[in-house]
Motif scaffolding. Sequence first.
Motif, short mmCIF file in Angstrom:
data_model
loop_
_atom_site.label_atom_id
_atom_site.label_comp_id
_atom_site.label_asym_id
_atom_site.label_seq_id
_atom_site.Cartn_x
_atom_site.Cartn_y
_atom_site.Cartn_z
N ARG A 69 0.86 -1.18 0.00
CA ARG A 69 0.00 0.00 0.00
C ARG A 69 0.90 1.23 0.00
O ARG A 69 1.82 1.33 0.81
CB ARG A 69 -0.92 0.01 1.21
N LEU A 70 0.61 2.19 -0.89
CA LEU A 70 1.48 3.33 -1.11
C LEU A 70 0.74 4.64 -0.84
O LEU A 70 -0.49 4.70 -0.91
CB LEU A 70 1.98 3.33 -2.56
N THR A 71 1.52 5.68 -0.58
CA THR A 71 0.96 7.02 -0.58
C THR A 71 0.86 7.48 -2.03
O THR A 71 1.50 6.92 -2.93
CB THR A 71 1.85 7.99 0.20
N PRO A 72 0.08 8.53 -2.31
CA PRO A 72 0.01 9.02 -3.70
C PRO A 72 1.38 9.39 -4.26
O PRO A 72 1.67 9.10 -5.43
CB PRO A 72 -0.91 10.24 -3.59
N ALA A 73 2.24 9.99 -3.45
CA ALA A 73 3.57 10.36 -3.93
C ALA A 73 4.42 9.12 -4.21
O ALA A 73 5.12 9.04 -5.22
CB ALA A 73 4.27 11.26 -2.91
N GLN A 74 4.35 8.12 -3.32
CA GLN A 74 5.09 6.88 -3.55
C GLN A 74 4.59 6.19 -4.82
O GLN A 74 5.38 5.65 -5.60
CB GLN A 74 4.93 5.95 -2.35
N SER A 95 4.79 19.40 -10.19
CA SER A 95 3.46 20.03 -10.24
C SER A 95 2.41 19.23 -9.48
O SER A 95 1.28 19.71 -9.31
CB SER A 95 3.03 20.21 -11.70
N ARG A 96 2.77 18.05 -9.05
CA ARG A 96 1.80 17.17 -8.38
C ARG A 96 2.00 17.07 -6.88
O ARG A 96 1.04 16.90 -6.12
CB ARG A 96 1.86 15.76 -8.99
N HIS A 97 3.27 17.16 -6.44
CA HIS A 97 3.57 16.98 -5.03
C HIS A 97 4.66 17.96 -4.59
O HIS A 97 5.48 18.39 -5.42
CB HIS A 97 4.07 15.56 -4.75
N ALA A 98 4.69 18.27 -3.31
CA ALA A 98 5.75 19.12 -2.77
C ALA A 98 7.09 18.42 -2.89
O ALA A 98 7.16 17.18 -2.85
CB ALA A 98 5.46 19.46 -1.31
N VAL A 99 8.16 19.20 -3.01
CA VAL A 99 9.49 18.63 -3.18
C VAL A 99 9.84 17.71 -2.03
O VAL A 99 10.37 16.60 -2.23
CB VAL A 99 10.55 19.77 -3.30
N GLN A 100 9.54 18.12 -0.80
CA GLN A 100 9.87 17.30 0.36
C GLN A 100 9.10 15.97 0.34
O GLN A 100 9.62 14.92 0.73
CB GLN A 100 9.53 18.05 1.66
N GLU A 101 7.88 16.02 -0.17
CA GLU A 101 7.07 14.81 -0.24
C GLU A 101 7.65 13.83 -1.26
O GLU A 101 7.73 12.62 -1.02
CB GLU A 101 5.64 15.18 -0.62
N VAL A 102 8.08 14.35 -2.39
CA VAL A 102 8.68 13.51 -3.43
C VAL A 102 10.01 12.94 -2.94
O VAL A 102 10.31 11.75 -3.14
CB VAL A 102 8.88 14.30 -4.73
N ASP A 103 10.82 13.79 -2.28
CA ASP A 103 12.11 13.31 -1.74
C ASP A 103 11.90 12.14 -0.78
O ASP A 103 12.60 11.13 -0.83
CB ASP A 103 12.84 14.44 -1.02
N GLY A 104 10.93 12.29 0.13
CA GLY A 104 10.66 11.24 1.10
C GLY A 104 10.16 9.97 0.44
O GLY A 104 10.57 8.86 0.79
N ALA A 105 9.28 10.14 -0.55
CA ALA A 105 8.75 8.98 -1.25
C ALA A 105 9.85 8.28 -2.03
O ALA A 105 9.91 7.04 -2.07
CB ALA A 105 7.62 9.41 -2.20
N TYR A 106 10.74 9.05 -2.65
CA TYR A 106 11.84 8.44 -3.40
C TYR A 106 12.75 7.63 -2.48
O TYR A 106 13.16 6.52 -2.82
CB TYR A 106 12.66 9.53 -4.11
N GLU A 107 13.07 8.18 -1.32
CA GLU A 107 13.91 7.45 -0.37
C GLU A 107 13.24 6.16 0.09
O GLU A 107 13.89 5.13 0.25
CB GLU A 107 14.24 8.34 0.84
N ASP A 108 11.92 6.22 0.29
CA ASP A 108 11.18 5.02 0.70
C ASP A 108 11.28 3.93 -0.37
O ASP A 108 11.57 2.76 -0.07
CB ASP A 108 9.71 5.35 0.94
N ILE A 109 11.02 4.29 -1.62
CA ILE A 109 11.05 3.32 -2.71
C ILE A 109 12.47 2.82 -2.95
O ILE A 109 12.70 1.61 -3.16
CB ILE A 109 10.46 3.92 -4.00
N ASP A 110 13.43 3.73 -2.89
CA ASP A 110 14.83 3.34 -3.08
C ASP A 110 15.26 2.33 -2.02
O ASP A 110 15.98 1.36 -2.32
CB ASP A 110 15.72 4.59 -3.03
N GLY A 111 14.81 2.54 -0.80
CA GLY A 111 15.13 1.59 0.27
C GLY A 111 14.53 0.23 0.03
O GLY A 111 15.16 -0.81 0.27
N LEU A 112 13.26 0.20 -0.46
CA LEU A 112 12.62 -1.08 -0.75
C LEU A 112 13.39 -1.83 -1.84
O LEU A 112 13.60 -3.05 -1.75
CB LEU A 112 11.18 -0.85 -1.21
N VAL A 113 13.79 -1.12 -2.86
CA VAL A 113 14.49 -1.76 -3.98
C VAL A 113 15.86 -2.27 -3.55
O VAL A 113 16.22 -3.43 -3.81
CB VAL A 113 14.64 -0.77 -5.15
#
Length: 335
Positions: A69-74, A95-113
Amino acid sequence: LRLVPMGGLTVACHPVSWHGPSPRAAMRGHARRQSDVNSPDAVGVMPFVRYRTPDGWYAYDGPTNRILRLTPAQFDVVGLYHSHSKDGVNAALSSRHAVQEVDGAYEDIDGLVRERGVLTGHHLQRWESYSSVDCVKAELAAGTGMATLELTQNCNMRCAYCTYSGGYTSHRTHSGASMQWSTAKAAVDLLAERDTSFTGPFVSIGFYGGEPLLRFGLIRQVVEYAKAQPALTAHNLCFSMTTNATLLNDEAIRYLAGNNTTLLVSLDGPRAIHDGNRVFADGSPTFDVVMRNVRRVAELAPEFSRQRVSFSVTVAPDVDLFLLRDFLEDDVFQP
């Protein structure tokens, strides 16, 4: 031995094997990439699929058989992770998400991978399962409270849609292969040896097949042996079984009802629906036998029938859903 997604342990009739790259290597990147999914020679388990429901955002990872289950940014980051750099992802989603939100989501996905081998975007070239005692022990040590024993690959029925019917090239077919007592005992021992820090509400041993009631004698051996293990009885030890119910005689009903067992009975609906797909090996109908035994369960063990017996209904194309609904209003199906 092979792992199943929900933290349990499945023990097959005989050892199974891995073909192709090692599981860890395949998840780390030694097989096909997501960009190969649509290529003519792409084979094996799909990498991952993103999807939405009214309740949320999800990704299904084929190689690990996990739903996340993901957040919209993830969710949006997953769609770009394998084709864009981190800066590229930020630019595409600015244009869809705040920079901090995208950064956090990217780190989450990168960690999973990188750390968990999930959402890697890689194909498994061929997966029959694999044998790894160390991997199984690690799963047990993490708090596994469930084991499923595939007692036999034999079945007394030949259902048209069965995954073992021979119509699915990636699955086995019915055979005479059956589990030996030594294998079943070793599985119970392995479950009992799990980390003593396990704090789950119950420990469960499931019986599967084929039709598990073809091995009722082995079921009794396993139940009695498990009940003699203090490490298992320290929790709420229970048992479960998926069955076609055609072999549910009085002896089996009384034994299962008296040993904290949950039954999942396959029953597709009234006679016209059920017998359309679920027949004996000789092609004869099964509905009358199943319903007779289901009603016998209710007669011999009414509380067990109400609280511990449920039904698995496979809805085939063109089934009359109103007819099915009316059938399931029968008292025998009510709690």
